[in-house]
Scaffold this motif. Sequence first.
Motif, PDB file in Angstrom:
ATOM      1  N   UNK A 104      -4.814  -0.421 -11.461  1.00 41.91           N
ATOM      2  CA  UNK A 104      -4.159  -0.792 -10.198  1.00 41.91           C
ATOM      3  C   UNK A 104      -4.544  -2.183  -9.699  1.00 41.91           C
ATOM      4  N   UNK A 105      -5.551  -2.800 -10.296  1.00 44.40           N
ATOM      5  CA  UNK A 105      -6.030  -4.074  -9.741  1.00 44.40           C
ATOM      6  C   UNK A 105      -4.932  -5.139  -9.603  1.00 44.40           C
ATOM      7  N   UNK A 111      -0.191  -7.364  -3.795  1.00 45.67           N
ATOM      8  CA  UNK A 111       0.166  -6.975  -2.417  1.00 45.67           C
ATOM      9  C   UNK A 111      -0.736  -7.652  -1.395  1.00 45.67           C
ATOM     10  N   UNK A 112      -2.011  -7.767  -1.740  1.00 46.82           N
ATOM     11  CA  UNK A 112      -2.974  -8.377  -0.812  1.00 46.82           C
ATOM     12  C   UNK A 112      -2.613  -9.849  -0.556  1.00 46.82           C
ATOM     13  N   UNK A 113      -2.216 -10.537  -1.635  1.00 42.51           N
ATOM     14  CA  UNK A 113      -1.794 -11.941  -1.502  1.00 42.51           C
ATOM     15  C   UNK A 113      -0.592 -12.059  -0.568  1.00 42.51           C
ATOM     16  N   UNK A 114       0.348 -11.123  -0.725  1.00 43.59           N
ATOM     17  CA  UNK A 114       1.558 -11.147   0.122  1.00 43.59           C
ATOM     18  C   UNK A 114       1.184 -10.927   1.583  1.00 43.59           C
ATOM     19  N   UNK A 285      -5.774  -1.072  -0.465  1.00 45.34           N
ATOM     20  CA  UNK A 285      -6.084  -0.117  -1.542  1.00 45.34           C
ATOM     21  C   UNK A 285      -5.664   1.294  -1.117  1.00 45.34           C
ATOM     22  N   UNK A 286      -6.004   1.635   0.140  1.00 45.53           N
ATOM     23  CA  UNK A 286      -5.647   2.985   0.610  1.00 45.53           C
ATOM     24  C   UNK A 286      -4.131   3.182   0.617  1.00 45.53           C
ATOM     25  N   UNK A 287      -3.394   2.126   1.002  1.00 44.69           N
ATOM     26  CA  UNK A 287      -1.927   2.200   1.005  1.00 44.69           C
ATOM     27  C   UNK A 287      -1.404   2.471  -0.399  1.00 44.69           C
ATOM     28  N   UNK A 288      -1.987   1.785  -1.382  1.00 42.92           N
ATOM     29  CA  UNK A 288      -1.543   1.983  -2.775  1.00 42.92           C
ATOM     30  C   UNK A 288      -1.887   3.400  -3.242  1.00 42.92           C
ATOM     31  N   UNK A 289      -3.075   3.872  -2.897  1.00 43.62           N
ATOM     32  CA  UNK A 289      -3.462   5.238  -3.290  1.00 43.62           C
ATOM     33  C   UNK A 289      -2.472   6.251  -2.713  1.00 43.62           C
ATOM     34  N   UNK A 290      -2.031   5.962  -1.490  1.00 41.92           N
ATOM     35  CA  UNK A 290      -1.098   6.896  -0.842  1.00 41.92           C
ATOM     36  C   UNK A 290       0.237   6.932  -1.610  1.00 41.92           C
ATOM     37  N   UNK A 291       0.759   5.725  -1.919  1.00 41.39           N
ATOM     38  CA  UNK A 291       2.057   5.717  -2.627  1.00 41.39           C
ATOM     39  C   UNK A 291       1.907   6.282  -4.051  1.00 41.39           C
TER      40      UNK A 291
END
Length: 295
Positions: A104-105, A111-114, A285-291
């Motif tokens: 996932x990195x 996403x973090x850059x955006x 990271x938490x947002x990605x884990x959720x999706x």
Amino acid sequence: MELRHLRYFVTVVAEQSFTKAAEKLFIAQPPLSRQIQDLEEEIGVQLLERGSRPLKPTQAGQFFYQHALKLLASSEQAVAMTKRIGTDETIFRMGFVGSLLFGLLPRIIYLYRKQHPHLKIELLEMGTLEQFNALKEGRIDVGFGRLRKSDPAIKRILLRNEKLLVAVHSSHPLATKSSQGVHLQELVNENIYVYLGTPKTDILNLFAEYGLEPKTIIELREIQLALGLVAADEGISIIPKSASTIVLRDLHYLPLLNPEAVTPIFMSIRTMEDNKYIDSLLDTIQGIYKTENIK
Ligand code: BEZ
């Protein structure tokens, strides 16, 4: 008492020898011994058991050692954080172990850059221990790795435990079990290739938890080497699930069914850190884990 005295004392205790500590500190032994004596005189307490081999701290010395470690860590952190605050441009540096790039990195970084278009993000590939030093010296702000190590100056956040998979050659008898999966018990007589990210000791401990001892485990530097050798039918490999995005001809992945067959993903930061970009990274990271439906 100066920080230098603490550094000398900590090194002598860690190395359990004046000679080795002097080499590590790049000073001669007589001045090092003198500095330790000065420290003992200043505190008025003997800190080292003279004549002990290997050299040991006294009870008071052991107490002082623990506090000296904390003082040194906090002075390093103060310097690192001051440097960061003092620069106009906000740079956020992330250290990571290479194999995380297969999971996932990349998405996290994208996403973090955006979310932070004005933040200068720098990525540095480095092992977990190197990440600890880089955090203490202010060369990175956050590190991602898998090793179960601790350090008083570093706070580690367990992000998740990722499942492990088994990689086998398509001609291997276990390859027919792609849909069922395999148990560790079925792997003990294989040549098992592992890599530094999920090191030999962790895999041996995993087998040991089930009372098993594999015959041959070979540790390689990189996950690609381990999987390349499996594709050549030299043995099998145990890898994190996210690395099964690596596709090689004749390479098959099987689920590993033992519940304990997982590898941790840690985020490391400085213990005294107070940085809004780190909180925001955790949110990403938490947002990605959720999706991705990851618990
Ligand atoms: C993950 O796969 O969960 C992950 C990878 C790199 C950084 C953070 C999380």
